[in-house]
Enzyme design. Structure first.
Site, short mmCIF file in Angstrom:
data_model
loop_
_atom_site.label_atom_id
_atom_site.label_comp_id
_atom_site.label_asym_id
_atom_site.label_seq_id
_atom_site.Cartn_x
_atom_site.Cartn_y
_atom_site.Cartn_z
N TYR A 136 38.01 45.84 45.08
CA TYR A 136 39.06 45.44 44.13
C TYR A 136 39.80 44.20 44.64
O TYR A 136 40.00 43.22 43.91
CB TYR A 136 40.03 46.61 43.93
N GLU B 294 47.20 43.46 47.08
CA GLU B 294 45.97 43.95 47.73
C GLU B 294 45.17 42.80 48.33
O GLU B 294 44.35 43.01 49.21
CB GLU B 294 45.08 44.68 46.70
N LYS C 19 39.89 40.50 42.93
CA LYS C 19 41.16 39.88 42.53
C LYS C 19 41.34 38.52 43.21
O LYS C 19 41.94 37.61 42.65
CB LYS C 19 42.33 40.81 42.87
N THR D 241 47.48 40.25 42.99
CA THR D 241 47.96 41.48 43.62
C THR D 241 48.16 41.34 45.12
O THR D 241 47.44 40.61 45.81
CB THR D 241 46.93 42.62 43.38
P1 NAP Z 1 46.28 49.73 34.23
O1 NAP Z 1 47.37 50.61 33.73
O2 NAP Z 1 45.11 50.30 34.95
O3 NAP Z 1 45.74 48.89 32.96
C1 NAP Z 1 44.50 48.20 32.99
C2 NAP Z 1 44.20 47.67 31.60
O4 NAP Z 1 42.93 46.99 31.64
C3 NAP Z 1 44.07 48.76 30.51
O5 NAP Z 1 44.64 48.28 29.33
C4 NAP Z 1 42.56 48.88 30.35
O6 NAP Z 1 42.14 49.34 29.08
C5 NAP Z 1 42.16 47.42 30.52
N1 NAP Z 1 40.73 47.26 30.77
C6 NAP Z 1 39.98 47.84 31.74
N2 NAP Z 1 38.68 47.45 31.62
C7 NAP Z 1 38.63 46.60 30.55
C8 NAP Z 1 37.58 45.87 29.91
N3 NAP Z 1 36.32 45.92 30.36
N4 NAP Z 1 37.89 45.10 28.84
C9 NAP Z 1 39.16 45.04 28.38
N5 NAP Z 1 40.18 45.73 28.92
C10 NAP Z 1 39.93 46.48 30.00
O7 NAP Z 1 46.89 48.58 35.18
P2 NAP Z 1 48.42 48.10 35.35
O8 NAP Z 1 49.05 48.90 36.41
O9 NAP Z 1 49.03 47.96 34.02
O10 NAP Z 1 48.19 46.66 35.97
C11 NAP Z 1 48.01 45.51 35.13
C12 NAP Z 1 47.26 44.44 35.91
O11 NAP Z 1 48.03 44.08 37.06
C13 NAP Z 1 45.91 44.86 36.43
O12 NAP Z 1 45.08 43.71 36.41
C14 NAP Z 1 46.18 45.26 37.87
O13 NAP Z 1 45.00 45.11 38.65
C15 NAP Z 1 47.26 44.26 38.24
N6 NAP Z 1 48.20 44.69 39.26
C16 NAP Z 1 48.85 45.88 39.13
C17 NAP Z 1 49.80 46.25 40.07
C18 NAP Z 1 50.54 47.56 39.97
O14 NAP Z 1 51.12 47.97 40.98
N7 NAP Z 1 50.59 48.18 38.80
C19 NAP Z 1 50.09 45.38 41.15
C20 NAP Z 1 49.43 44.16 41.22
C21 NAP Z 1 48.50 43.81 40.26
P3 NAP Z 1 42.01 50.94 28.77
O15 NAP Z 1 43.41 51.40 28.53
O16 NAP Z 1 41.18 50.95 27.54
O17 NAP Z 1 41.37 51.55 29.96
N1 GDD Z 2 45.92 57.12 44.64
C1 GDD Z 2 46.16 57.82 45.76
N2 GDD Z 2 45.93 59.16 45.77
N3 GDD Z 2 46.61 57.16 46.86
C2 GDD Z 2 46.86 57.87 47.96
C3 GDD Z 2 46.66 59.26 48.03
C4 GDD Z 2 46.15 59.94 46.89
O1 GDD Z 2 45.94 61.14 46.87
N4 GDD Z 2 47.01 59.68 49.26
C5 GDD Z 2 47.42 58.61 49.95
N5 GDD Z 2 47.32 57.52 49.17
C6 GDD Z 2 47.62 56.14 49.58
C7 GDD Z 2 46.46 55.17 49.34
O2 GDD Z 2 45.47 55.33 50.35
C8 GDD Z 2 47.19 53.84 49.37
O3 GDD Z 2 47.34 53.39 50.69
C9 GDD Z 2 48.58 54.18 48.82
O4 GDD Z 2 48.69 55.62 48.82
C10 GDD Z 2 48.82 53.67 47.41
O5 GDD Z 2 47.72 54.02 46.59
P1 GDD Z 2 47.73 53.75 45.02
O6 GDD Z 2 48.94 54.31 44.39
O7 GDD Z 2 46.40 54.19 44.50
O8 GDD Z 2 47.92 52.16 44.91
P2 GDD Z 2 47.23 50.95 45.69
O9 GDD Z 2 48.27 50.39 46.62
O10 GDD Z 2 45.93 51.31 46.26
O11 GDD Z 2 46.95 49.94 44.49
C11 GDD Z 2 47.94 49.70 43.50
O12 GDD Z 2 48.75 48.61 43.89
C12 GDD Z 2 48.06 47.36 44.00
C13 GDD Z 2 49.10 46.32 44.45
O13 GDD Z 2 49.28 46.40 45.84
C14 GDD Z 2 47.20 49.43 42.19
O14 GDD Z 2 48.14 49.36 41.14
C15 GDD Z 2 46.46 48.10 42.24
O15 GDD Z 2 45.91 47.80 40.95
C16 GDD Z 2 47.44 47.01 42.65
O16 GDD Z 2 46.80 45.77 42.72
#
Ligand code: NAP
Ligand code: GDD
Length: 322
Positions: free
Chosen positions: A150, A128, A154, A126
């Protein structure tokens, strides 16, 4: 013979889109199902693939279940997407986050090394990990500086993915993905919180939207585009690390404006800044350089932020109007 893939995190946003992509390519797809008391299969059902994937009970924190499952699945490709993925929660649950998001990845790597070392492995790393950014535009060469439990978890998983490649010669890849969103995004993340609230306000179901720091900037893309990059990484001759991003960055404030404008609403009239929603440490700006992915994988983001956010708003309007 058709290839097979095993996905941890198959019930999450990316897991569902990745499963759909792999099924469309003829893969046999199985995934890890962690037992929950509430319904976690809605995304797979939404994409119409609920009956096309095989779900296997287990947990990423339980090495013995992973060894059994990975041995039985005989997967050609293993995608590790499972995580406690919400940054905000990682400060209140740092140990759980370390266990699931950090050590969990090593459980999968270790199970693969023991029972299926010829499989190819993808780690969901990520942006992050860049945290307090050390370069204005982040690439594979940019030093890391995680700003949350987090991000730190990661980073451990990322280096262990590199380490298993270098120590044991395994085909392991790490996708350093910047934020990616979709109508299947969890409601706790800011884009979906905003698009859901805009729709509720339009429908008269609520009047205000409470947010934290809206001056932060993110490089947002569409999850459907990003899972293609995951697959492409595992089709390369060798494992490697890739930044996956759009190369554009936008404030949360501007993202809100796009969502509210789409419904003919004025975001300034509804957004309330709530200091309780500020994080203990913030990642102020993220902006990725996807040049390596473009050059080596032939990948680039196809969906603009405008299209992404308006599609999410429309999906939330549809859900709430039912
Ligand atoms: P998400 O919607 O939060 O999905 C997380 C998944 O992990 C869900 O299927 C959840 O299962 C499963 N999980 C959580 N705890 C577990 C455990 N103890 N054992 C087995 N499974 C477990 O995340 P996403 O947005 O699809 O992201 C996918 C991956 O990419 C994550 O690793 C995230 O950190 C990473 N990532 C995401 C982004 C982004 O912007 N979306 C960016 C960079 C990296 P349940 O459904 O049962 O809770
Ligand atoms: N969630 C949330 N809720 N975020 C807020 C809010 C609020 O009410 N107000 C402001 N923010 C700001 C957060 O402080 C952060 O800077 C930004 O919006 C994005 O927040 P999120 O959407 O929660 O995502 P993230 O950037 O912290 O993390 C996501 O992206 C990562 C990749 O850069 C997640 O998907 C992570 O799992 C992933 O790794």
């Amino acid at each position: 013979m058709n290839k097979s893939a095993f996905i941890t995190g198959i019930t999450g946003q990316d897991g569902a889109y990745l499963a759909q992509l792999l099924l469309s390519k003829g893969y046999k797809v199985s995934g890890l199902l962690a037992r929950r008391s509430s319904d976690t299969l809605w995304r797979l059902r939404h994409l119409g693939i609920g009956n096309d994937v095989q779900l296997v009970d287990g947990d990423i924190t339980d090495l013995s279940s992973l060894i059994r499952i990975i041995e039985q699945s005989k997967a050609d490709e293993i995608y590790n997407l499972a995580a406690q993925s919400f940054v905000g929660t990682s400060w209140s649950q740092p140990l759980l986050t370390g266990n699931v998001t950090g050590l969990g990845a090593v459980n999968v790597l270790e199970a693969m090394r023991i029972v299926n070392p010829t499989a190819r492995f993808y780690q969901a790393s990520t942006s992050e990990m860049f945290g307090l950014i050390q370069e204005a535009v982040q690439s594979e060469q940019t030093p890391f500086y995680p700003r949350s439990p987090y991000g730190a978890a990661k980073l451990y998983a990322h280096w262990m993915t590199v380490n298993y490649r270098e120590s044991f010669g395994l085909h392991t890849s790490s996708g350093i993905l910047f934020n990616h969103e979709s109508p299947l995004r969890g409601i706790e993340f800011v884009t979906r919180k905003v698009t859901d609230a805009a729709a509720r306000i339009k429908l008269g179901l609520q009047t205000e939207l409470r947010l934290g720091n809206i001056d932060v900037k993110r490089d947002w893309g569409f999850a459907g585009d990003y899972v293609e990059a995951m697959w492409l990484m595992l089709q390369q001759e060798r494992g490697d690390d890739f930044v996956i991003a759009t190369g554009k960055t936008t404030t949360v404030r501007e993202m809100c404006r796009i969502a509210f404008d789409h419904l003919g609403l004025d975001a300034d009239k509804h957004v309330v800044i709530d200091s309780a929603l500020f994080r203990p440490a913030e990642v102020d700006v993220l902006l990725g350089n996807p040049g390596k992915a473009q050059q080596k994988l032939g990948w680039q983001a196809r969906t603009s932020l405008q299209t992404l956010i308006t599609t999410m708003v429309d999906a939330d309007m549809g859900r709430l109007s039912k």
